[in-house]
Design a protein around this motif. Structure first.
Motif, PDB file in Angstrom:
ATOM      1  N   VAL A  63     -13.512   4.925   1.732  1.00  0.00           N
ATOM      2  CA  VAL A  63     -12.073   5.169   1.706  1.00  0.00           C
ATOM      3  C   VAL A  63     -11.404   3.897   2.192  1.00  0.00           C
ATOM      4  O   VAL A  63     -11.814   3.328   3.208  1.00  0.00           O
ATOM      5  CB  VAL A  63     -11.697   6.361   2.621  1.00  0.00           C
ATOM      6  N   GLU A  64     -10.397   3.444   1.474  1.00  0.00           N
ATOM      7  CA  GLU A  64      -9.644   2.266   1.890  1.00  0.00           C
ATOM      8  C   GLU A  64      -8.334   2.729   2.518  1.00  0.00           C
ATOM      9  O   GLU A  64      -7.641   3.585   1.967  1.00  0.00           O
ATOM     10  CB  GLU A  64      -9.399   1.348   0.707  1.00  0.00           C
ATOM     11  N   VAL A  65      -7.989   2.177   3.673  1.00  0.00           N
ATOM     12  CA  VAL A  65      -6.769   2.520   4.391  1.00  0.00           C
ATOM     13  C   VAL A  65      -5.765   1.398   4.165  1.00  0.00           C
ATOM     14  O   VAL A  65      -6.089   0.221   4.319  1.00  0.00           O
ATOM     15  CB  VAL A  65      -7.048   2.708   5.905  1.00  0.00           C
ATOM     16  N   TYR A  66      -4.550   1.773   3.780  1.00  0.00           N
ATOM     17  CA  TYR A  66      -3.482   0.815   3.477  1.00  0.00           C
ATOM     18  C   TYR A  66      -2.254   1.158   4.302  1.00  0.00           C
ATOM     19  O   TYR A  66      -2.104   2.281   4.775  1.00  0.00           O
ATOM     20  CB  TYR A  66      -3.085   0.904   1.996  1.00  0.00           C
ATOM     21  N   LYS A  67      -1.336   0.197   4.461  1.00  0.00           N
ATOM     22  CA  LYS A  67      -0.064   0.467   5.136  1.00  0.00           C
ATOM     23  C   LYS A  67       1.072  -0.184   4.348  1.00  0.00           C
ATOM     24  O   LYS A  67       0.861  -1.123   3.561  1.00  0.00           O
ATOM     25  CB  LYS A  67      -0.068  -0.056   6.570  1.00  0.00           C
ATOM     26  N   SER A  68       2.260   0.362   4.557  1.00  0.00           N
ATOM     27  CA  SER A  68       3.451  -0.189   3.924  1.00  0.00           C
ATOM     28  C   SER A  68       4.658   0.216   4.746  1.00  0.00           C
ATOM     29  O   SER A  68       4.647   1.244   5.433  1.00  0.00           O
ATOM     30  CB  SER A  68       3.601   0.346   2.491  1.00  0.00           C
ATOM     31  N   THR A  69       5.721  -0.565   4.678  1.00  0.00           N
ATOM     32  CA  THR A  69       6.963  -0.186   5.347  1.00  0.00           C
ATOM     33  C   THR A  69       7.888   0.555   4.384  1.00  0.00           C
ATOM     34  O   THR A  69       8.962   0.983   4.756  1.00  0.00           O
ATOM     35  CB  THR A  69       7.682  -1.434   5.895  1.00  0.00           C
ATOM     36  N   SER A  70       7.456   0.694   3.131  1.00  0.00           N
ATOM     37  CA  SER A  70       8.194   1.502   2.158  1.00  0.00           C
ATOM     38  C   SER A  70       7.223   2.507   1.553  1.00  0.00           C
ATOM     39  O   SER A  70       6.034   2.490   1.825  1.00  0.00           O
ATOM     40  CB  SER A  70       8.794   0.601   1.069  1.00  0.00           C
ATOM     41  N   SER A  71       7.710   3.358   0.704  1.00  0.00           N
ATOM     42  CA  SER A  71       6.834   4.376   0.107  1.00  0.00           C
ATOM     43  C   SER A  71       6.607   4.059  -1.374  1.00  0.00           C
ATOM     44  O   SER A  71       7.132   4.745  -2.243  1.00  0.00           O
ATOM     45  CB  SER A  71       7.428   5.777   0.282  1.00  0.00           C
ATOM     46  N   GLY A  72       5.863   3.022  -1.645  1.00  0.00           N
ATOM     47  CA  GLY A  72       5.556   2.643  -3.019  1.00  0.00           C
ATOM     48  C   GLY A  72       4.643   3.646  -3.690  1.00  0.00           C
ATOM     49  O   GLY A  72       3.965   4.438  -3.037  1.00  0.00           O
ATOM     50  N   ASP A  73       4.620   3.618  -5.020  1.00  0.00           N
ATOM     51  CA  ASP A  73       3.827   4.584  -5.785  1.00  0.00           C
ATOM     52  C   ASP A  73       2.386   4.157  -6.010  1.00  0.00           C
ATOM     53  O   ASP A  73       1.524   4.989  -6.218  1.00  0.00           O
ATOM     54  CB  ASP A  73       4.479   4.829  -7.153  1.00  0.00           C
ATOM     55  N   THR A  74       2.109   2.874  -6.006  1.00  0.00           N
ATOM     56  CA  THR A  74       0.751   2.413  -6.278  1.00  0.00           C
ATOM     57  C   THR A  74       0.207   1.639  -5.096  1.00  0.00           C
ATOM     58  O   THR A  74       0.955   1.159  -4.250  1.00  0.00           O
ATOM     59  CB  THR A  74       0.696   1.511  -7.533  1.00  0.00           C
ATOM     60  N   ALA A 126      -0.818  -1.214  -5.040  1.00  0.00           N
ATOM     61  CA  ALA A 126      -0.343  -2.601  -5.078  1.00  0.00           C
ATOM     62  C   ALA A 126       0.861  -2.799  -4.163  1.00  0.00           C
ATOM     63  O   ALA A 126       1.151  -3.928  -3.750  1.00  0.00           O
ATOM     64  CB  ALA A 126       0.008  -2.999  -6.512  1.00  0.00           C
ATOM     65  N   ASP A 127       1.577  -1.706  -3.822  1.00  0.00           N
ATOM     66  CA  ASP A 127       2.742  -1.787  -2.944  1.00  0.00           C
ATOM     67  C   ASP A 127       2.362  -1.793  -1.461  1.00  0.00           C
ATOM     68  O   ASP A 127       3.225  -1.833  -0.606  1.00  0.00           O
ATOM     69  CB  ASP A 127       3.680  -0.593  -3.198  1.00  0.00           C
ATOM     70  N   TYR A 128       1.063  -1.716  -1.157  1.00  0.00           N
ATOM     71  CA  TYR A 128       0.571  -1.574   0.212  1.00  0.00           C
ATOM     72  C   TYR A 128      -0.306  -2.748   0.627  1.00  0.00           C
ATOM     73  O   TYR A 128      -0.853  -3.450  -0.206  1.00  0.00           O
ATOM     74  CB  TYR A 128      -0.238  -0.278   0.346  1.00  0.00           C
ATOM     75  N   THR A 129      -0.480  -2.902   1.930  1.00  0.00           N
ATOM     76  CA  THR A 129      -1.352  -3.930   2.489  1.00  0.00           C
ATOM     77  C   THR A 129      -2.650  -3.268   2.943  1.00  0.00           C
ATOM     78  O   THR A 129      -2.611  -2.286   3.690  1.00  0.00           O
ATOM     79  CB  THR A 129      -0.680  -4.591   3.713  1.00  0.00           C
ATOM     80  N   PRO A 130      -3.810  -3.790   2.511  1.00  0.00           N
ATOM     81  CA  PRO A 130      -5.072  -3.173   2.942  1.00  0.00           C
ATOM     82  C   PRO A 130      -5.318  -3.415   4.429  1.00  0.00           C
ATOM     83  O   PRO A 130      -5.056  -4.494   4.945  1.00  0.00           O
ATOM     84  CB  PRO A 130      -6.127  -3.871   2.094  1.00  0.00           C
ATOM     85  N   LEU A 131      -5.810  -2.374   5.120  1.00  0.00           N
ATOM     86  CA  LEU A 131      -6.130  -2.478   6.536  1.00  0.00           C
ATOM     87  C   LEU A 131      -7.632  -2.460   6.783  1.00  0.00           C
ATOM     88  O   LEU A 131      -8.158  -3.298   7.494  1.00  0.00           O
ATOM     89  CB  LEU A 131      -5.490  -1.324   7.328  1.00  0.00           C
TER      90      LEU A 131
END
Length: 185
Positions: free
Chosen positions: A159-170, A172-177
Motif C-alpha cells: 500500500v502506498e501512502v500519499y498526502k496532499s493539501t487539496s483533494s485531487g482525484d488522482t 498524481a495530485d498527491y505526494t508519496p510518503l
C-alpha cells in the motif's frame, strides 16, 4: 487428390478444374468453399501496472490472416451474457480495459474472432479488480496523525501512502510518503 496450400483462414474460394487431352478439354462445375479458422488462444488477464490503469488482456491468433475483426467481450461474474466492449484489428493481441464499472468485482473476458458471418470465441479468463482500500485516521495534535489502514484488497502486495493539501482525484495530485508492506493494520 490435390492439396491447395497457401489459402487464407476464413476466406471464401471458388474452385474449378479443367481436364485436357490431345483433342479437347472439359471444365468441372465451380465449387465454393470457405476455409476454416481457429479461435483466439492463450487468453490471459492481469491488472495493469500503476494506479487505476485497468486490466490488460493478451492472446494469440493461431494463423497470420488479417481477415475479419477481433472483438473483446466482458461480463461481470455471475452474469449470463457477455457484452462487446471493443473491436480491434486481427493483428492486435493486447488490449487494456479501463472501463470496468466496479472496483473489487470479478470480471470475465473472452476474445471473439469474426470472419464474414462466422465467429469463434476464446476460452474465458477471469480477474478480480482491486477494491479501494479504506483508511481511518486520528489527529493527535497539529503535527501528528495516526493512520489506520482499515481494509485492503486481498490481492494487494503493498500500500502506498500519499498526502496532499487539496483533494485531487488522482494519485498524481498527491505526494508519496511511504510504501507499507503487509500486515496492513
Amino acid at each position: 487428390s490435390y492439396t491447395i496450400s497457401g489459402l487464407t483462414a476464413g476466406e471464401t474460394y471458388t474452385i474449378k478444374v479443367s481436364a485436357f487431352n490431345s483433342i479437347t478439354s472439359v471444365e468441372s462445375n465451380a465449387v465454393t468453399t470457405t476455409t476454416t479458422f481457429d479461435p483466439p488462444q492463450n487468453l490471459s488477464s492481469q491488472l495493469s501496472n500503476g494506479f487505476d490503469k485497468g486490466i490488460e488482456l493478451t492472446w494469440t491468433i493461431p494463423d497470420t490472416s488479417t481477415n475479419g475483426s477481433v472483438n473483446v467481450l466482458r461480463r461481470a461474474a455471475g452474469n449470463s451474457s457477455f457484452k462487446e466492449i471493443a473491436s480491434v484489428s486481427p493483428s492486435t493481441t493486447v488490449y487494456t480495459d479501463t472501463t470496468f464499472p466496479t472496483r473489487g468485482e470479478t470480471y470475465e473476458y473472452k476474445i471473439r474472432r469474426v470472419i464474414q458471418t462466422s465467429f469463434k470465441d476464446s476460452v474465458t479468463a477471469s480477474i478480480q479488480t482491486l477494491a479501494k482500500p479504506e483508511i481511518a485516521f486520528t489527529l493527535k495534535n497539529p503535527s501528528v496523525t495516526i493512520l489506520k489502514i482499515a481494509s485492503v484488497p486481498s490481492q494487494a502486495t503493498s500500500v502506498e501512502v500519499y498526502k496532499s493539501t487539496s483533494s485531487g482525484d488522482t494519485v498524481a495530485d498527491y505526494t508519496p510518503l511511504q510504501t507499507v508492506q503487509p500486515p496492513f493494520n
